[in-house]
Write an enzyme that holds these catalytic residues in place. Sequence first.
Site, PDB file in Angstrom:
ATOM      1  N   GLU B  22       7.935  -2.315  -5.936  1.00 33.67           N
ATOM      2  CA  GLU B  22       6.907  -1.433  -5.366  1.00 33.67           C
ATOM      3  C   GLU B  22       7.523  -0.280  -4.575  1.00 33.67           C
ATOM      4  O   GLU B  22       7.015   0.116  -3.519  1.00 33.67           O
ATOM      5  CB  GLU B  22       5.904  -2.224  -4.516  1.00 33.67           C
ATOM      6  CG  GLU B  22       5.230  -3.312  -5.361  1.00 33.67           C
ATOM      7  CD  GLU B  22       3.993  -3.901  -4.716  1.00 33.67           C
ATOM      8  OE1 GLU B  22       3.355  -3.206  -3.916  1.00 33.67           O
ATOM      9  OE2 GLU B  22       3.663  -5.057  -5.046  1.00 33.67           O
TER      10      GLU B  22
ATOM     11  N   GLY C  11      -3.554  -2.741  -0.155  1.00 34.79           N
ATOM     12  CA  GLY C  11      -2.778  -3.127  -1.335  1.00 34.79           C
ATOM     13  C   GLY C  11      -2.269  -1.923  -2.109  1.00 34.79           C
ATOM     14  O   GLY C  11      -2.630  -0.778  -1.831  1.00 34.79           O
ATOM     15  N   THR C  12      -1.463  -2.232  -3.114  1.00 34.83           N
ATOM     16  CA  THR C  12      -0.815  -1.178  -3.911  1.00 34.83           C
ATOM     17  C   THR C  12      -1.814  -0.195  -4.501  1.00 34.83           C
ATOM     18  O   THR C  12      -1.545   1.009  -4.580  1.00 34.83           O
ATOM     19  CB  THR C  12      -0.004  -1.830  -5.049  1.00 34.83           C
ATOM     20  OG1 THR C  12       1.023  -2.627  -4.455  1.00 34.83           O
ATOM     21  CG2 THR C  12       0.638  -0.793  -5.940  1.00 34.83           C
ATOM     22  N   ILE C  13      -2.975  -0.669  -4.938  1.00 39.87           N
ATOM     23  CA  ILE C  13      -3.951   0.213  -5.590  1.00 39.87           C
ATOM     24  C   ILE C  13      -4.262   1.427  -4.723  1.00 39.87           C
ATOM     25  O   ILE C  13      -4.558   2.510  -5.228  1.00 39.87           O
ATOM     26  CB  ILE C  13      -5.244  -0.568  -5.952  1.00 39.87           C
ATOM     27  CG1 ILE C  13      -6.104   0.225  -6.938  1.00 39.87           C
ATOM     28  CG2 ILE C  13      -6.034  -0.966  -4.717  1.00 39.87           C
ATOM     29  CD1 ILE C  13      -7.265  -0.579  -7.536  1.00 39.87           C
TER      30      ILE C  13
END
Lengths: 165, 165, 165, 165
Positions: B22, C11-13
């Site tokens: 990530e 989160g990543t989104i």
Amino acid sequence: MKPVRIFVTGGTIDKVHDPYTETLAFAADGSTQIPEILHYGRCHFPVTQIVMMLDSLNMTDEDREKLAGAIRDAREEALVVTHGTGTMGETARYLAKALEGTSKTIVLTGAMRPFSLFHSDGPFNLGGAIIGAQCLPAGVHGVMNGRVFEAGKLKKNTDLGRFDL
Amino acid sequence: MKPVRIFVTGGTIDKVHDPYTETLAFAADGSTQIPEILHYGRCHFPVTQIVMMLDSLNMTDEDREKLAGAIRDAREEALVVTHGTGTMGETARYLAKALEGTSKTIVLTGAMRPFSLFHSDGPFNLGGAIIGAQCLPAGVHGVMNGRVFEAGKLKKNTDLGRFDL
Amino acid sequence: MKPVRIFVTGGTIDKVHDPYTETLAFAADGSTQIPEILHYGRCHFPVTQIVMMLDSLNMTDEDREKLAGAIRDAREEALVVTHGTGTMGETARYLAKALEGTSKTIVLTGAMRPFSLFHSDGPFNLGGAIIGAQCLPAGVHGVMNGRVFEAGKLKKNTDLGRFDL
Amino acid sequence: MKPVRIFVTGGTIDKVHDPYTETLAFAADGSTQIPEILHYGRCHFPVTQIVMMLDSLNMTDEDREKLAGAIRDAREEALVVTHGTGTMGETARYLAKALEGTSKTIVLTGAMRPFSLFHSDGPFNLGGAIIGAQCLPAGVHGVMNGRVFEAGKLKKNTDLGRFDL
């Protein structure tokens, strides 16, 4: 550092997808995508001015004379013209004649694929044209797909899908 | 028409998203995104050569000497160097000294946002650098965000998030 | 037609590229990308509510209890939770226990690649989660990468870079 | 876990920009964009099968019968059909009749904006349709823009530019 003015005349670079008609067209409100290209290019100093919003296949010599007038009236010496690819060469040759002896550097550019569709050559071409307008000698030039063209040699290579020699 | 060679040294322009860690990193296989930028710019004539693949904050003078050597060895007179934004100015000044009196035009460029993330300034900058390499006089220059910088004045404006005066 | 509420937890989104630090982070103003995903999905009816904006590796059971409370308080029966991939399974199992016997359908989703970077799995996953929230039976589920997971089996496959069996 | 098969019939979701004609058309080689949508959705298990590649305004009942036959022949119980938005409802109602009493779940989907133009609703819709095909009861449904529609009520809202109630 040279001030730069961008004259917008329409062309593919400025087309957007219309989900109602499922075609590519200019934005219904007559707006241009050029400021958005500049925004993502983090290039904040050029002035953008819409002169007309035309498919270049519909551009007449009357339209070209209007464009020549806008160029004559501009205070900047470094000028970019966004233009459709279909008659970009014709306009370059018209301007070269109409503006003979000008002290200004005029660079025509555009795109084979609309900016709004992503994966467009528009940002690459506009980035090149803005540098060309600051570096090239006075007169009318085209900057497309990484190359500089004299007005007399500016022509879309329809087979290759790009501007080339 | 001038042949153009692009020397790749890494930098933000070439970072990709790694979903495992990530983070943003260079591609695991050491490949560069520059040919893809050229592809979408419909610009097929430059030769792309990877010299190194570095975050420019990690670039040493030994790396810069290696780059200067690659420039000296190149047959082309029009050269583009893709580079991280962090020390682009330092490299420009190093090259200006190391290549004093060169007949070649060297243009450094890069991006504030990786090409692979879209909405990047990379295509705009690379399009400008390729035109600059063909139009600017011999010596070392930077082309970023629509401007041409002499090697001595090339510097990221960290507050504005772009290269500016 | 069922009303749908989306609880945002980060989160990543929801990460964006920060050109200053050259990292991926939440937007400085604490905003979420979910309404933009809905906009491009032409999906205008869900209500979006930010509960927290966290990297899921930093999520505590106190945070999970806060989320459970928000779910209990919601008037809608169809609920989507956007969540980081790192501990999505842990949160699903926490909620399954905390909300045992609930009449509501809760669907966790997220992305392996941030939406703002394009080529993200976020729109695909969110589109699936919104349909899942309307079709699946009461209880806690995960929807990722085209599959429906029971809370007990929801787990990122780190080797494959996706949620899979 | 249910195996899923995707039947491709064309439609806007699969159109690409053709720089030669400056229009939106199917790829010259007859290929579909669906595997690329699945790739970015990190959804690797569905089988994709091209049945036809049509603008749905040109779809005849003979074409629909061919599609019904492909559905009857499929071994999977969970089926997605990508389809143009213009006559998606007509095809849904044709299939509902032709396949009356089927044990299979058939979900029609598509997009208002082509996937290849980015900012498309295609990934959001396809992600929803794949989940719908696994969760919805046997019969013919539409999944568009976050909603599930019965075959009888599936219709593009031309004024809103989306599928809605």
